[in-house]
Design an enzyme around this catalytic site. Structure first.
Site: not given
Length: 339
Positions: A60, A62, A190, A203, A207, A239
């Site tokens: 799914s 990207i 990201s 998150y 990252k 997305s």
């Protein structure tokens, strides 16, 4: 012509050039090095053909769009994610829309958190195709929850999936690339791997960790100039990453995409990714304004960036608590003025 007139003309030309660059930046959707490569650099259609590319998170978002665009370049593909049926769907669409044959695409189910399976998966790819030219580390999850309300297991899941799973698979593929003295490891990071934002503390941590790891790895591979380590840092893109974002508990996801019309299209994001891969760029920032501006501020004017982030962060939390897309108001305000 007098020297005074000549200097005046040069100053005017410099001022006009500065104005032109400023206007270009206001409409930019990638960092200036990336956009220069898009204009004057090598084309993916020239550089990425006849390669074996392994993409995680290919079912799914990207990852899916990347697979579709890669399939049109004539590469051999390895598609990995946890959902086998979705991978098969992606494979069928690749075969329908490209000149690839069934033998050119390997569906390889993979759970990034099951580290013990990564070495065997790597061997399967090598047995099937004999080489791995590009590994695209794209699998992962996001987060939408306040730290004080979030169970520690959510942070553990984000680190194990986004960071440790990616590191593990990279370590399995890297010896093969070192033996061949060539290869590309492309990690979809990201903008939150560079900056920070409320509601995404776990998150952001995962990252930031990825960025530190791959920057450190690059310094260890200076004896292997043929191995390219690339960090791709997208901003908000259309997305399912928000819909599937973890919230206060591991068993809970946000479950709603919200309005995504204001976000960058997945196809444009992937096109810029392919350009970065073709030109061996070490790190690229892919985002529309005002997010691209924010990452430049974080990089070069951190004091100002902190002040603005603290101001905007309150609105982001308010949006989230109202059930809105956390960033929608910034996009719509910017686009209204921009248009």
């Amino acid at each position: 012509m007098s020297w005074e007139l000549l200097l005046s003309l040069l100053a005017l030309c410099a001022l006009l050039a500065l104005v032109v660059q400023l206007l270009r930046f206001l409409r930019a959707d990638g960092d200036l090095t990336l956009l220069w490569a898009e204009w004057q650099g090598r084309r993916p259609e020239w550089e990425l053909t006849d390669m074996v590319v392994w993409v995680t998170g290919a079912s799914s978002g990207i990852g899916e769009e990347l697979v579709y665009q890669l399939s049109k370049l004539g590469v051999s593909l390895v598609l990995s994610a946890r959902r086998v049926q979705e991978l098969e769907r992606v494979k069928r669409r690749c075969l329908e829309n490209s000149n690839l044959k069934g033998k050119d695409i390997l569906v390889l189910p993979l759970d990034l958190t099951d580290i013990s399976s990564h070495e065997a998966a790597t061997k399967v790819v090598l047995q099937e195709f004999g080489k791995i030219d590009i590994l695209v580390n794209n699998g992962g999850k996001s987060q939408r929850s306040l730290c004080v309300e979030t169970n520690l297991d959510v942070y553990k899941e984000l680190i194990e999936l986004n960071y440790l799973g990616t590191v593990s698979l990279t370590k399995c593929v890297l010896p093969h690339m070192i033996e061949r003295k060539q290869g590309k490891i492309v990690t979809v990071n990201s903008l939150l791997g560079i900056i920070a934002a409320p509601l995404s503390s776990g998150y952001c941590a995962s990252k930031h960790a990825l960025r530190g790891f791959f920057n450190g790895l690059r310094t260890e591979l200076t004896s292997y100039p043929g191995i390219v380590i690339s960090n791709v840092c997208p901003g908000p893109v259309q997305s399912n990453i928000v819909k599937n974002a973890l919230t206060t508990e591991v068993t809970k996801t946000l479950g709603s995409d919200g309005d995504q019309s204001h976000k960058m299209t997945t196809s444009r994001c992937v096109r810029l990714m392919l350009i970065s891969m073709a030109n061996d760029l070490k790190e690229v920032w892919i985002a529309e304004q005002p997010f691209l501006l924010m990452v430049y501020l974080w990089q070069y004017m951190p004091t100002w960036a902190w002040w603005i982030t603290n101001k905007l962060g309150k609105k982001r939390i308010e949006n989230f608590k109202k059930g809105l897309d956390a960033d929608s108001s910034y996009f719509k305000t910017w686009k209204t003025k921009h248009d």
